[in-house]
Design a protein around this motif. Sequence first.
Motif, mmCIF file in Angstrom:
data_model
loop_
_atom_site.group_PDB
_atom_site.id
_atom_site.type_symbol
_atom_site.label_atom_id
_atom_site.label_comp_id
_atom_site.label_asym_id
_atom_site.label_seq_id
_atom_site.Cartn_x
_atom_site.Cartn_y
_atom_site.Cartn_z
ATOM 1 N N VAL A 110 -81.508 -28.375 -39.785
ATOM 2 C CA VAL A 110 -80.368 -28.265 -40.686
ATOM 3 C C VAL A 110 -79.919 -26.811 -40.705
ATOM 4 O O VAL A 110 -80.741 -25.882 -40.649
ATOM 5 N N ILE A 111 -78.625 -26.609 -40.758
ATOM 6 C CA ILE A 111 -78.062 -25.258 -40.727
ATOM 7 C C ILE A 111 -78.255 -24.588 -42.084
ATOM 8 O O ILE A 111 -77.932 -25.172 -43.121
ATOM 9 N N THR A 112 -78.788 -23.364 -42.071
ATOM 10 C CA THR A 112 -79.031 -22.637 -43.314
ATOM 11 C C THR A 112 -78.252 -21.324 -43.377
ATOM 12 O O THR A 112 -78.406 -20.561 -44.314
ATOM 13 N N SER A 113 -77.443 -21.048 -42.377
ATOM 14 C CA SER A 113 -76.627 -19.835 -42.369
ATOM 15 C C SER A 113 -75.236 -20.185 -41.867
ATOM 16 O O SER A 113 -75.090 -20.910 -40.874
ATOM 17 N N SER A 114 -74.247 -19.629 -42.533
ATOM 18 C CA SER A 114 -72.868 -19.901 -42.118
ATOM 19 C C SER A 114 -72.549 -19.301 -40.756
ATOM 20 O O SER A 114 -71.512 -19.599 -40.172
ATOM 21 N N ARG A 115 -73.427 -18.464 -40.245
ATOM 22 C CA ARG A 115 -73.200 -17.896 -38.909
ATOM 23 C C ARG A 115 -73.325 -18.954 -37.821
ATOM 24 O O ARG A 115 -72.839 -18.767 -36.704
ATOM 25 N N VAL A 116 -73.987 -20.022 -38.144
ATOM 26 C CA VAL A 116 -74.221 -21.064 -37.146
ATOM 27 C C VAL A 116 -73.305 -22.258 -37.369
ATOM 28 O O VAL A 116 -72.996 -23.003 -36.434
ATOM 29 N N GLY A 117 -72.868 -22.437 -38.596
ATOM 30 C CA GLY A 117 -71.999 -23.569 -38.909
ATOM 31 C C GLY A 117 -72.014 -23.832 -40.396
ATOM 32 O O GLY A 117 -72.374 -22.957 -41.196
ATOM 33 N N GLU A 118 -71.618 -25.047 -40.761
ATOM 34 C CA GLU A 118 -71.553 -25.382 -42.179
ATOM 35 C C GLU A 118 -72.968 -25.586 -42.715
ATOM 36 O O GLU A 118 -73.726 -26.419 -42.197
ATOM 37 N N ILE A 119 -73.283 -24.841 -43.752
ATOM 38 C CA ILE A 119 -74.630 -24.901 -44.323
ATOM 39 C C ILE A 119 -74.909 -26.308 -44.848
ATOM 40 O O ILE A 119 -74.064 -26.917 -45.516
ATOM 41 N N GLY A 120 -76.083 -26.808 -44.521
ATOM 42 C CA GLY A 120 -76.483 -28.122 -45.008
ATOM 43 C C GLY A 120 -76.217 -29.242 -44.028
ATOM 44 O O GLY A 120 -76.683 -30.351 -44.224
ATOM 45 N N THR A 121 -75.480 -28.940 -42.989
ATOM 46 C CA THR A 121 -75.201 -29.976 -41.998
ATOM 47 C C THR A 121 -76.222 -29.886 -40.864
ATOM 48 O O THR A 121 -76.936 -28.891 -40.723
ATOM 49 N N ALA A 122 -76.269 -30.932 -40.095
ATOM 50 C CA ALA A 122 -77.242 -30.986 -39.004
ATOM 51 C C ALA A 122 -76.875 -29.995 -37.911
ATOM 52 O O ALA A 122 -75.693 -29.790 -37.602
#
Lengths: 136, 60
Positions: free
Chosen positions: B5-17
């Motif tokens: 799950v994404i935990t940083s906005s640098r990678v994408g939307e936080i909370g999404t897979a």
Amino acid sequence: MATSTYLSNPIVKIGAVDISDQCTAATLSQTTQELQANAFGSSAVAYVAGLQNNSLTIDLYWSTAASETYATFKSLVGTVIATITIQGSSAATSATNPLGTLTGSFMPTLSPVYTLGALTTCSITFMGGTFAWSEA
Amino acid sequence: MDRYVITSSRVGEIGTAFVASPSDDIAWLLAGGFIQRSDTHPSKGAKLAIKPDAPTSKKD
């Protein structure tokens, strides 16, 4: 207007990590070694392409907060980075917004510069690797 | 298959897979706090829209 102007929106990604909001400059050098290919009878120097010798230098603010500059790069010194991408804007990739991908470049140095009265910065140069532009 | 799950906005939307590509360095992303492992499974309260044993014909 004959030039492209980028005020604030170029995108720099290290793998999947978007580091754009810490980045103040990105300088790409897409280079191919030139090999002399002269022989008896030549009347002028001629060249053929050798190996690619690319590099990308990015200037960053040195933030040590979670998921920022320090967290991103601290473990990458001395390693080969799978992919680094650079693009003029976040819009869709196209002929007018090409996506540059540097694959397999080496990060030799991490050198933050602490200066009195100024934000701490660092400049990172990725060396070598294969570079290609994509328009789609 | 591992889930992240994404935990940083640098990678994408936080909370999404986080859908990894072959070139992604998962260990580095985990160490940097950009993603976390996720053990999320479908909720036990989830119900199927059509039960597998439900009759499909009203005849007879």
